[in-house]
Design an enzyme around this catalytic site. Structure first.
Site, PDB file in Angstrom:
ATOM      1  NE  ARG A 144      18.415 -90.972 -14.919  1.00  0.00           N
ATOM      2  CZ  ARG A 144      18.294 -91.825 -13.897  1.00  0.00           C
ATOM      3  NH1 ARG A 144      18.797 -93.031 -13.960  1.00  0.00           N
ATOM      4  NH2 ARG A 144      17.686 -91.453 -12.799  1.00  0.00           N
ATOM      5  CB  CYS A 192      22.888 -91.967  -4.012  1.00  0.00           C
ATOM      6  SG  CYS A 192      21.636 -90.867  -3.349  1.00  0.00           S
ATOM      7  CG  HIS A 198      16.775 -99.066  -6.014  1.00  0.00           C
ATOM      8  ND1 HIS A 198      16.685 -97.774  -5.546  1.00  0.00           N
ATOM      9  CD2 HIS A 198      17.143 -98.960  -7.317  1.00  0.00           C
ATOM     10  CE1 HIS A 198      16.979 -96.926  -6.514  1.00  0.00           C
ATOM     11  NE2 HIS A 198      17.261 -97.619  -7.590  1.00  0.00           N
ATOM     12  CB  SER A 242      17.151 -92.506  -7.795  1.00  0.00           C
ATOM     13  OG  SER A 242      16.154 -93.472  -7.626  1.00  0.00           O
ATOM     14  CE1 TYR A 260      14.124 -90.099 -16.668  1.00  0.00           C
ATOM     15  CE2 TYR A 260      12.774 -91.329 -15.108  1.00  0.00           C
ATOM     16  CZ  TYR A 260      14.002 -90.842 -15.499  1.00  0.00           C
ATOM     17  OH  TYR A 260      15.105 -91.098 -14.732  1.00  0.00           O
ATOM     18  NE  ARG A 296      12.609 -93.227 -10.214  1.00  0.00           N
ATOM     19  CZ  ARG A 296      12.490 -92.803  -8.970  1.00  0.00           C
ATOM     20  NH1 ARG A 296      11.299 -92.766  -8.372  1.00  0.00           N
ATOM     21  NH2 ARG A 296      13.537 -92.423  -8.275  1.00  0.00           N
ATOM     22  CG  ASP A 332      18.610 -99.255 -10.940  1.00  0.00           C
ATOM     23  OD1 ASP A 332      18.852 -98.486  -9.989  1.00  0.00           O
ATOM     24  OD2 ASP A 332      17.520 -99.253 -11.544  1.00  0.00           O
ATOM     25  CE  LYS A 376      14.623 -97.351 -10.986  1.00  0.00           C
ATOM     26  NZ  LYS A 376      15.670 -97.814 -10.086  1.00  0.00           N
TER      27      LYS A 376
HETATM   28  C1  OXD Z   1      16.192 -94.467 -10.605  1.00  0.00           C
HETATM   29  C2  OXD Z   1      16.773 -95.088 -11.805  1.00  0.00           C
HETATM   30  O1  OXD Z   1      15.502 -93.448 -10.717  1.00  0.00           O
HETATM   31  O2  OXD Z   1      17.507 -96.078 -11.629  1.00  0.00           O
HETATM   32  O3  OXD Z   1      16.435 -95.002  -9.506  1.00  0.00           O
HETATM   33  O4  OXD Z   1      16.508 -94.647 -12.919  1.00  0.00           O
HETATM   34 MN    MN Z   2      17.518 -96.799  -9.589  1.00  0.00          MN
END
Ligand code: OXD
Ligand code: MN
Length: 589
Positions: free
Chosen positions: A374, A254, A230, A252, A201, A73, A277, A210
């Site tokens: 990912r 974590c 989130h 993100s 992306y 991002r 998420d 998002k």
């Molecule tokens: C983020 C995702 O960047 O979930 O938080 O992709």
């Molecule tokens: Mn996320």
């Protein structure tokens, strides 16, 4: 007569001038066709959009390599556009709505020439849910069309829900020429509209995620009296068979995905997965809080995912006999044609291509997979999916957890004194940055409720919304803060992963009023004897260190929180400042 939807799609086509327009139905058969197109006809950086992986070992799995400048991002190119800057707040990049539209319109003009425009009608949430929201995205790249098909409920039901209405989310996306200089992700919350160009992306291009389900939805939630967060959603089953539904917000990369499908190390406890998420939280007909996951898939970070750290995700990724699975920017084992990433197993295969498709030379000291590589996979393949996943009403919430990546100071777990104190503990959250965004990695930043990059309006108003919201429902969930990442002598003090069930157990014991707790300035913390440690080899000294609150360590933290809150000026709710003063005095006394 054309419907509002058809009219809008035609307008986008007039602007972007694609050769073809194709309306997606979201079926698996269609995904296979789009993947064939991506393999043969579309290119990114000279590469086909998809490569087929070993389908014996990874059924229905494909590899996608993005442009090397387009791997995460881009927060600095993400804008929230209102007429007034104040409404976006210091937490967002702002551009006046009219200026933004004029600027981006030039970039969209003719950008789909020679390409296909894919029209993606999709629903965030179950088609029968009163909380679900219909949207449409147009895009010019098969990777985004297929990914959105995995991540959302796409097709007929969404079209039915939109019908002749004008009330649907609108997303215009093009990869443009992938030039970072011409990359913008613009949000127009008052028009339920996102315009994104120059990136393929996930967070920039899968607009249901998002952009719509957090930035736009958070604004809708402010208007309509709900929250878009989130957060992962899990059901934790205890040995008595009772299931408590819990939400947890982490920044993100974590470990939300790991926690969402945690394999319990405590007998009799089991975690059921509802989402990893995003949670949309509403007040249900009985006056309690209910959450739904608006998504239908996982877009998770690959590095570090293994049979040891997240066995259920490894099973999910290999279960694709019915659904398509995508890997983005992982490495490729040339001998077996399998995806590979750092941490998947102990050995590094000899003959590999790195995430850019170049020969991997370990001696160069670079990783083979991109740190933000990912996977995109359907939640239906998850062996721990909750039987409530498709419940249109959502699940009733017993607890909310806030967590960050903090190597110092923040205790393993603490419980807020009440709702407003919990809002404050979320608002003061900080975390060390990760590779999920193109910023510097490992720097501490304040990230309230893990929403800093995703709140679609002024965060001072967001804190107020949380406070006001808390006055409107019954049985408020308890609010907890956790930190799995505390270190001593550069070693993690807590084993994390499946062992985190021990912290969830304490949280449930608190909900069920089975254990007491000690009051500290940061909230109630456990008596260490109340943390179940049987079968865990952890020195008592480490357990104590996990809960240590050293006054002198907190001075800098308090100053940093104060500096951050001050950025919101007069708009910051006084209730938050009151909590801050109490917290500061308590820590300093
Ligand atoms: C983020 C995702 O960047 O979930 O938080 O992709
Ligand atoms: Mn996320």
């Amino acid at each position: 007569m054309a419907t509002a939807l058809e009219k809008w799609v035609n307008e986008q086509a007039e602007l972007t001038k694609p050769d073809k327009i194709y309306w997606c139905d979201g079926s698996e058969e269609e995904k296979h066709r789009l993947i064939e197109t991506g393999k043969k006809e579309e290119k990114i950086n000279g590469n086909p959009v998809f490569f087929q992986l070993n389908h014996k070992l990874w059924p229905n799995a494909y590899l996608h390599r993005s442009h090397p400048s387009d791997v995460a991002r881009t927060e600095h190119l993400t804008y929230v556009c209102y007429p007034e800057k104040e409404d976006a707040g210091p937490n967002n990049n702002w551009m006046g709505a009219e200026e933004a539209k004029a600027k981006i319109r030039k970039l969209f003009d003719g950008c789909m020439k020679g390409r296909t425009m894919y029209v993606l009608p999709y629903l965030m949430g179950h088609p029968d849910s009163p909380y679900a929201k219909p949207s449409v995205q147009v895009t010019d790249i098969s990777y985004v069309a297929v990914s959105m098909g995995i991540m959302t409920r796409m097709g007929k039901k969404a079209l039915e829900r939109i019908g002749s209405s004008e009330n649907f989310g609108k997303g215009l996306h093009s990869i443009g020429d992938l030039n970072p200089e011409k990359r913008f992700i613009m949000h127009f919350p008052r028009e339920n509209l996102v315009q994104s160009i120059g990136s393929g992306y996930g967070g920039n291009a899968l607009l249901g995620k998002k952009c719509f389900s957090l930035r736009i939805a958070s604004y809708l939630g402010l208007q309509q009296g709900w929250l878009a967060e989130h957060m992962l959603i899990i059901g934790v089953e205890t040995p008595t068979g009772k299931i408590h539904y819990i939400l947890a917000a982490f920044p993100s990369a974590c470990g939300k995905t790991n926690l969402a499908m945690l394999e319990s190390t405590l007998p009799g406890y089991k975690v059921w997965t509802l989402g990893d998420d995003i949670a949309w939280i509403n007040i249900g007909p009985d006056g309690r809080l209910y959450a739904i996951n608006p998504e239908a898939g996982f877009f998770g970070v690959a590095p570090g995912t293994s049979i040891k750290t997240n066995p259920n995700m490894m099973k999910t990724l290999k279960a694709g006999t019915c659904y398509t699975t995508l890997f983005t920017n992982v490495a490729l084992n040339l001998k077996t044609n399998e995806p590979w990433w750092e941490g998947i197993n102990e050995d590094t295969p000899e003959n590999m291509l790195d995430w850019q498709g170049k020969e991997f030379i370990p001696a160069q000291g670079k990783t083979a997979a991109h740190p933000n590589s990912r996977f995109t996979v359907s939640i239906k393949q998850c062996p721990t999916i909750s039987s409530e996943f498709d419940n249109p009403a959502g699940v009733p919430i017993s607890a909310i957890i806030f967590g960050g990546k903090r190597t110092q100071m923040i205790p393993l777990v603490s419980e807020s004194f009440d709702w407003i104190n919990g809002v404050f503990s979320g608002a003061r959250m900080g975390s060390e940055t990760t590779a999920a965004a193109t910023n510097k990695v490992g720097v501490l930043r304040r990230d309230p409720m893990a929403m800093l990059p995703f709140c679609g309006y002024n965060m001072a108003d967001y804190f107020r919304h949380w406070i006001e919201f808390g006055k409107k429902f019954n049985n408020p969930p308890k609010i907890f803060s956790v930190n799995w990442f505390r270190k001593d002598d550069n070693e993690f003090l807590w084993p994390g992963f499946g062992e985190n069930i021990r912290v969830l157990k304490w949280i449930i014991d608190r909900i069920e009023e089975k254990v007491g707790a000690k009051e500290t300035p940061v909230g109630f913390i456990p008596d260490i004897n109340d943390i179940e440690t049987s079968g865990l080899d952890i020195p008592e000294e480490n357990l104590k260190k996990l809960f240590e609150i050293k006054k002198d360590e907190w001075t800098e933290e308090i100053n940093d929180i104060e500096k951050f809150f001050s950025r919101f000026g007069k708009r910051m709710p006084q209730e938050i400042w009151k909590e801050f003063e109490k917290f500061k005095n308590h820590l300093q006394s």
